[in-house]
Design an enzyme around this catalytic site. Structure first.
Site, mmCIF file in Angstrom:
data_model
loop_
_atom_site.group_PDB
_atom_site.id
_atom_site.type_symbol
_atom_site.label_atom_id
_atom_site.label_comp_id
_atom_site.label_asym_id
_atom_site.label_seq_id
_atom_site.Cartn_x
_atom_site.Cartn_y
_atom_site.Cartn_z
ATOM 1 N N SER A 1 42.587 -52.004 -56.228
ATOM 2 C CA SER A 1 41.420 -51.390 -56.868
ATOM 3 C C SER A 1 41.832 -50.225 -57.769
ATOM 4 O O SER A 1 42.666 -49.394 -57.398
ATOM 5 C CB SER A 1 40.446 -50.880 -55.807
ATOM 6 N N ASP B 1 29.355 -29.153 -85.483
ATOM 7 C CA ASP B 1 29.316 -28.135 -86.525
ATOM 8 C C ASP B 1 30.309 -27.010 -86.271
ATOM 9 O O ASP B 1 30.313 -25.998 -86.976
ATOM 10 C CB ASP B 1 27.899 -27.550 -86.659
ATOM 11 N N ASP C 1 31.730 -48.589 -62.331
ATOM 12 C CA ASP C 1 32.785 -48.313 -61.350
ATOM 13 C C ASP C 1 34.014 -47.741 -62.056
ATOM 14 O O ASP C 1 35.048 -48.409 -62.193
ATOM 15 C CB ASP C 1 33.129 -49.606 -60.592
ATOM 16 N N ASP D 1 27.779 -30.372 -77.532
ATOM 17 C CA ASP D 1 27.551 -30.927 -78.875
ATOM 18 C C ASP D 1 28.827 -31.022 -79.709
ATOM 19 O O ASP D 1 28.808 -31.605 -80.795
ATOM 20 C CB ASP D 1 26.506 -30.092 -79.626
ATOM 21 N N GLU D 2 29.951 -30.477 -79.234
ATOM 22 C CA GLU D 2 31.208 -30.570 -79.985
ATOM 23 C C GLU D 2 32.154 -31.613 -79.388
ATOM 24 O O GLU D 2 33.354 -31.594 -79.655
ATOM 25 C CB GLU D 2 31.891 -29.192 -80.017
ATOM 26 N N HIS E 1 34.829 -46.448 -56.817
ATOM 27 C CA HIS E 1 34.628 -46.733 -55.393
ATOM 28 C C HIS E 1 35.802 -46.279 -54.531
ATOM 29 O O HIS E 1 35.687 -46.237 -53.306
ATOM 30 C CB HIS E 1 34.341 -48.230 -55.186
#
Length: 566
Positions: free
Chosen positions: A515, A211, A419, A218-219, A372
């Site tokens: 990774s 709003d 992850d 909430d935005e 990780h």
């Protein structure tokens, strides 16, 4: 000398009937027949013995065949028993793994409960000590008021007025005590009045999503890109869902407003908008409300109005910045050196100067990697640096430091679930042909089984090796999730936030040092980040492909992290 007659004559003589004697030729025939019968019986006996021997041989053959059939059935039963024992062994190992996980989980819960109990006990002890101290203080104060100080010098009552001798506490007389009491009452009344004014006059924070008034979070997540065509959907409170944006009344400044809702504010010169026909079966539409623009420029509920249908079925498409394009051309298939510019979103994350993990550039300020990578106390941004636009670890450019590392709060180190981590750079990286962001997946985009994608990184070339000096690239296939999570592969260890890519036969895979690196898939005219390298059993094993964090299932976390820090 005896005259011997030939057998023929003798036979003739026997045919003659002499002196009325009996016919000797009949006896000769009987003896001949008898001898022939003996021979026949002997011959028949030989045949019987021959048949008996053949029968014995047949029975021996039947016994051999029966024995072979018994052996085959015995071996088959033993094979069934072995397979049954193997299945039971797999079940036992699975139960043992689950039992170990349950025991570890219970141990962690017990430790946490023990810490909570100790904390509660300490808090109770502190509260009890505080109450006892307050009671002692009040008791001392009361005793000080009720009796005079024995160490005080004697007072000459004759020379001191009576009203000056009454009190020995905070006020030295009856009149002074009354004044202090009145002032205390006034302070309490004024404080209560100020509290009432603040309560009734100042506005309170009421959470109302999108709003324009920020109350907590909430935005955040008020707009979303959708599908391969980059349609725009904005949140509507009246339906508590997201609606497509129609092309009518659309202006250039509206593109900036939606990009701001999406969390992209620093690439205004790259913003582009377009129009495309609405996908079949789409519903819930909004259009720019020209009559309310300017009333509250940040309130998307006023900025757009609900409509039943778009004019000419045209929807808005938006690109808030250029992503998913690259200057290089793929020329090597499978686990070999990558040319410069092939994967401009590839990032090397170095812990205290040493390459540790990969990452993907998703905007000039933001990276995505694996959670990780930042375990064991390594989540301090100052320990890390990021390198862009290079091929060899021995020839790295100047790094950029990290401002923040946000690990998904649901990350589970035991199962590698959730992850994912979002990283903000200290400054924006300059983009060019060798350094360029990859696109995040949109809502509604899917990566189906069999899709061809690419992985890249400086990971080890074999399970026990060190990181590679040169950037490697490898084409992989998206694999069936159910098979990858089946008993022949990872046996129930995958979650809905994971996906498998690679080859069932093994031989090619990501490894240590990869990774957090990108799993990039080509969609329409751009490259999209489908996943981040997460884990696997060893490297390149058959039926043990690489497991990746599925970014499509964690887009809310990535967007909210970016928007809340912009």
């Amino acid at each position: 000398m005896q005259d011997h007659k030939p057998a023929s004559y003798e036979n003739v003589a026997y045919d003659m009937d002499l002196d009325g004697g009996e016919n000797l030729n009949g006896h000769g025939r009987d003896r001949h027949r008898e001898r022939n019968g003996d021979r026949d019986r002997e011959r028949n006996g030989d045949k019987d013995r021959y048949r008996e021997r053949n029968g014995d041989r047949s029975r021996d053959g039947d016994r051999d065949r029966d024995r072979d059939r018994d052996r085959d059935r015995y071996r088959e039963r033993n094979g069934d028993r072995d397979r049954y024992r193997e299945r039971n062994g797999e079940r036992d190992r699975y139960r043992e793994r689950n039992g170990d996980r349950d025991r570890e989980r219970r141990a962690v819960e017990d430790r946490e409960n023990g810490r909570r109990r100790e904390t509660d006990k300490e808090n109770m002890m502190r509260e009890r000590d505080r109450e006892m101290a307050m009671m002692r203080s009040k008791q001392l104060e009361k005793e000080r008021h009720e009796r005079p100080n024995p160490s005080a010098p004697p007072v000459n009552l004759g020379s001191v007025p009576e009203d000056k001798v009454q009190g020995t506490g905070c006020c030295s007389g009856k009149r002074a005590c009354i004044i202090v009491g009145v002032l205390a009452v006034l302070v309490i009344v004024v404080g209560a009045l100020i509290g009432l004014v603040v309560w009734f006059v100042l506005p309170s924070c009421e959470k109302a999503k999108c709003d324009g008034t920020k109350c907590e979070d909430d935005e955040i997540d008020c707009a979303r890109p959708y599908g391969n065509d980059d349609f725009v959907k904005v949140y509507r409170a009246d339906i508590d869902d997201y609606a497509f944006v129609c092309a009518e009344n659309w202006r250039t400044q509206d593109t900036s407003f939606v990009c701001q809702l999406l969390g992209y504010t620093s690439q205004r010169e790259e913003q582009q908008e377009g129009t495309k026909l609405a996908p079949s079966g789409s519903s819930s539409f909004v259009a720019v409300n020209l009559s309310t623009i300017g009333t509250d420029g940040a309130n998307s509920q006023l900025y757009f109005q609900k409509v039943t249908q778009c004019q000419n079925d045209l929807l808005v498409t938006i690109q808030c910045f250029k992503c998913g394009v690259r200057g290089g051309s793929i020329r090597i298939v499978g686990g070999n050196d990558a040319p410069l510019g092939n994967w401009p979103w590839q990032v090397s994350l170095a812990l205290q100067g040493k390459h540790t993990c990969g990452a993907s550039l998703i905007s000039p300020y933001w990276l995505v990697s694996a959670a990780h990578c930042f375990e064991k106390g390594h989540a301090t941004p100052s320990e890390w640096s990021a390198y862009f636009g290079f091929l060899e670890q021995s020839n790295r450019p100047s790094p950029i430091g990290l401002e923040s590392i946000t690990v998904n709060s649901n990350y589970d180190a035991k199962t590698n679930d959730y992850d994912i981590a979002v990283i903000k750079l200290l400054r924006a990286v300059a983009t060019n042909d060798d350094v360029h962001p990859i696109c995040l997946p949109n809502d509604g985009q899917t990566f189906t089984t069999g899709s061809e994608c690419w992985v890249s990184g400086w990971g080890a070339l074999h399970p026990s090796g060190t990181v590679s000096n040169k950037l490697q690239q490898l084409k992989v296939n998206i694999l069936d999730f159910n098979r990858c999570n089946g008993p022949q592969s990872y046996d129930g260890e995958l979650t809905q936030r994971m996906m498998c890519a690679g080859y069932w036969e093994g031989g090619k895979d990501t490894c240590q040092g990869d990774s957090g690196g990108p799993l990039a898939c080509h969609r329409t005219d751009k490259w999209v980040l489908a996943g981040a390298s997460s884990w696997g059993e060893s490297c390149a094993m058959a039926n043990k492909p690489g497991v990746y964090a599925d970014l499509s299932s964690m887009l809310d976390f990535i967007r909210k992290t970016m928007q809340s820090n912009n």
